[in-house]
Design an enzyme around this catalytic site. Structure first.
Site, PDB file in Angstrom:
ATOM      1  N   ASP A 336      -3.541   6.744   8.364  1.00  0.00           N
ATOM      2  CA  ASP A 336      -4.256   5.605   7.946  1.00  0.00           C
ATOM      3  C   ASP A 336      -3.846   3.926   8.510  1.00  0.00           C
ATOM      4  O   ASP A 336      -2.022   4.285   8.542  1.00  0.00           O
ATOM      5  CB  ASP A 336      -4.595   5.057   6.524  1.00  0.00           C
ATOM      6  CG  ASP A 336      -2.787   4.620   5.879  1.00  0.00           C
ATOM      7  OD1 ASP A 336      -1.759   5.378   6.227  1.00  0.00           O
ATOM      8  OD2 ASP A 336      -3.057   3.726   5.008  1.00  0.00           O
ATOM      9  N   GLU A 337      -4.500   3.203   8.520  1.00  0.00           N
ATOM     10  CA  GLU A 337      -4.368   2.145   9.080  1.00  0.00           C
ATOM     11  C   GLU A 337      -3.377   1.914  10.635  1.00  0.00           C
ATOM     12  O   GLU A 337      -2.820   1.197  10.755  1.00  0.00           O
ATOM     13  CB  GLU A 337      -3.705   1.020   8.026  1.00  0.00           C
ATOM     14  CG  GLU A 337      -4.950   0.835   6.827  1.00  0.00           C
ATOM     15  CD  GLU A 337      -4.749   0.059   6.635  1.00  0.00           C
ATOM     16  OE1 GLU A 337      -5.168  -0.910   5.458  1.00  0.00           O
ATOM     17  OE2 GLU A 337      -3.307   0.038   5.625  1.00  0.00           O
TER      18      GLU A 337
END
Length: 531
Positions: A336-337
């Protein structure tokens, strides 16, 4: 003795109870000799039939088990729960007679699956029947909740110890019922993790997801890259000393979780959220320069160097060593991210890394951004978006689900346990909104994500990120009372999900939490027992 750091509201409530020298209303059945109703447990069972006289645990009660290691272990666990509060011997035996019977493998239990059970209670005893030891263990958690809350205390209590008469048949809706603990932003000791495991087990959670690496800290010893732990694990948010688990300590957590029928799912987040690793080894950086250790809370600025061969040597070593320590099926690779990784690099990275997980015998789990690449066959995507996440992002996840990727649902504005309850909550964050108890419970995982088939949903998970969480009291205050609701979403059949009925059952858990020393938030949405 563990020191408590309660919020003023909770402390004041408990002081009133103690000063008055009385028990809360929820504990009244113990004083009057009226057993807890069979249907008052959390999570709600599949079916309940109340009938006949209750069973009374006495000094003559024995715990009778099948002659198998699994049944005996569950029997010893039950005895350890009951002996301190009842004061009874409660021998665990394979011999016949009345008492509490734990039976494995009967035909009647086969239809309830590997985690299901049947509980029959009457004047002569209580029988829990299951196909597997996990089912017996879950049945024992129901038995605990059918006894007065004082059964959880570690000193002798007056009783009586009655179990309502009747039959409970029970089995989970989903096979994946998880809770995540972020040990990277703040480090938690083995004992603190074990305490949380015990709390999860009471509500039939069966997965403990440990977030072992992030920008702020690397928390697991890797022999082939020792500075990951010794340097990368040497700090945490705010600049504390951090810490890491030795391999023996991690094995201890895994064994303890297994004794409570939880499977540990370790996570190494990559290619982003990697500053602790980048600070530990300069060669992992594209420019060959190691950054400083990081103690803040911003995200999205770090990335492994996707083009360097050494990156994949690193990934292979870490996954190999972690897989060897982890008997469970899954290994979480984050994903993620990754804002500092181009989309093309992200896709290339995941194409190379997912086969490594399979090579060492594990199944990939990734945050739902993994669906922006091509999830491996059998992989699970963990959705952490919001109700108002863009339609395009939701459609990407739903498409992957239609193509065979399983889903774990962790919508942040529903089940992120680090979100504040209200604007006045002293702990937690609010970037996903304020998440009161009803909001965390009042949704259906099977119908949550538009375009995703209900059959793709493998279960739910309640993550607890720890930017503001420093100790066990903080964990408990943010997890309770929301965690039991997430557990019910994962376990109970969809027709059982009814807020008005649930909040009453939830309120009845409060005396049990107090007996266990669990800090909790007294939400005004719940009709808690009055002092």
């Amino acid at each position: 003795m563990r020191q408590h750091h309660r919020t003023p509201r909770l402390l004041g409530t408990l002081l009133l109870v103690v000063a008055a020298g009385i028990s809360v209303v929820g504990a009244a059945p113990a004083a009057t000799g009226v057993p807890v109703p069979l249907g008052q447990v959390v999570p709600a069972p599949l079916s309940v039939e109340a009938k006949g006289a209750p069973y009374r645990i006495t000094g003559d009660t024995r715990i009778r088990v099948d002659d198998s290691p699994g049944a005996r272990r569950v029997g010893e666990y039950l005895a350890d729960v009951l002996r301190p509060s009842t004061g009874y011997r409660l021998p665990v035996t394979t011999r016949g007679g009345d008492g509490i019977r734990l039976r494995l493998g009967s035909n009647s239990a086969r239809a309830l699956g590997d985690e299901g059970y049947r509980l029959d209670s009457g004047r002569s005893g209580v029988t829990i029947t299951a196909r597997k030891a996990a089912g017996l263990f879950h049945g024992v958690q129901t038995l605990r909740q059918l006894l007065p809350a004082a059964v959880e205390k570690r000193s002798a209590q007056p009783g009586p110890w009655l179990v309502a008469g009747g039959t409970v048949k029970d089995a989970p809706r989903y096979g994946y019922r998880g809770a995540m603990l972020d040990v990277s932003r703040h480090f938690f000791t083995v004992a603190q993790v074990e305490r949380y495991i015990d709390q999860l087990a009471l509500y039939k959670i069966n997965k403990l997801h440990l977030h072992l690496s992030d920008d702020q800290g690397w928390r697991i010893a890797i022999d082939s890259w020792p500075r990951l732990a010794t340097h990368g694990g040497s700090t945490q948010v705010g600049g504390g000393t951090g810490g890491f688990y030795t391999k023996d300590q991690y094995r201890r957590i895994v064994r303890y979780a297994a004794s409570r029928h939880l499977e540990v799912v370790p996570e190494i987040d990559m290619p982003g959220h990697t500053n602790a690793a980048l600070a530990s080894y300069a060669e992992l950086n594209c420019d060959g320069v190691a950054p400083e250790l990081y103690t803040g809370t911003e995200v999205g600025f770090s990335s492994l160097c996707v083009d360097k061969p050494v990156t994949y040597d690193f990934v292979d070593d870490v996954i190999r060593e972690l897989a060897a320590l982890t008997p469970g099926r899954y290994l979480h690779i984050g994903g993620d991210e990754a804002h500092s990784t181009s989309h093309a690099d992200y896709v290339a990275f995941m194409e190379r890394v997912q086969p490594v997980v399979a090579r060492y015998g594990k199944t990939v789990i990734g945050w739902h951004q993994l669906t922006g690449a091509t999830p491996a066959k059998g992989a699970l995507a963990q959705y952490w978006g919001l109700d108002d996440t863009s339609a395009a992002e939701k459609a990407q996840v739903a498409k992957a689900a239609r193509n065979g990727t399983g889903l774990i649902l962790s919508p942040a504005d529903r089940v992120y346990l680090d979100m504040k309850y209200t604007a006045d909550t002293p702990l937690g964050l609010d970037w996903a909104g304020l998440v009161e108890v009803r909001r965390s419970y009042d949704w259906d995982p099977g119908a949550y994500l538009p375009g995703a088939p209900a059959s793709a949903v493998r279960g739910v998970e309640a993550p607890l990120w720890t930017e503001t969480i420093l100790n066990s009291d903080h964990i408990e205050y943010m997890a309770f009372p929301r965690l039991p609701g997430v557990a019910e979403l994962g376990w109970s059949p969809a027709p059982a999900h009814d807020w008005d009925a649930y909040k009453v059952r939830l309120a009845a858990q409060a005396p049990r939490w107090e007996a266990l020393g669990i800090d909790y938030y007294r939400s005004p949405q719940v009709p808690w027992p009055a002092p």
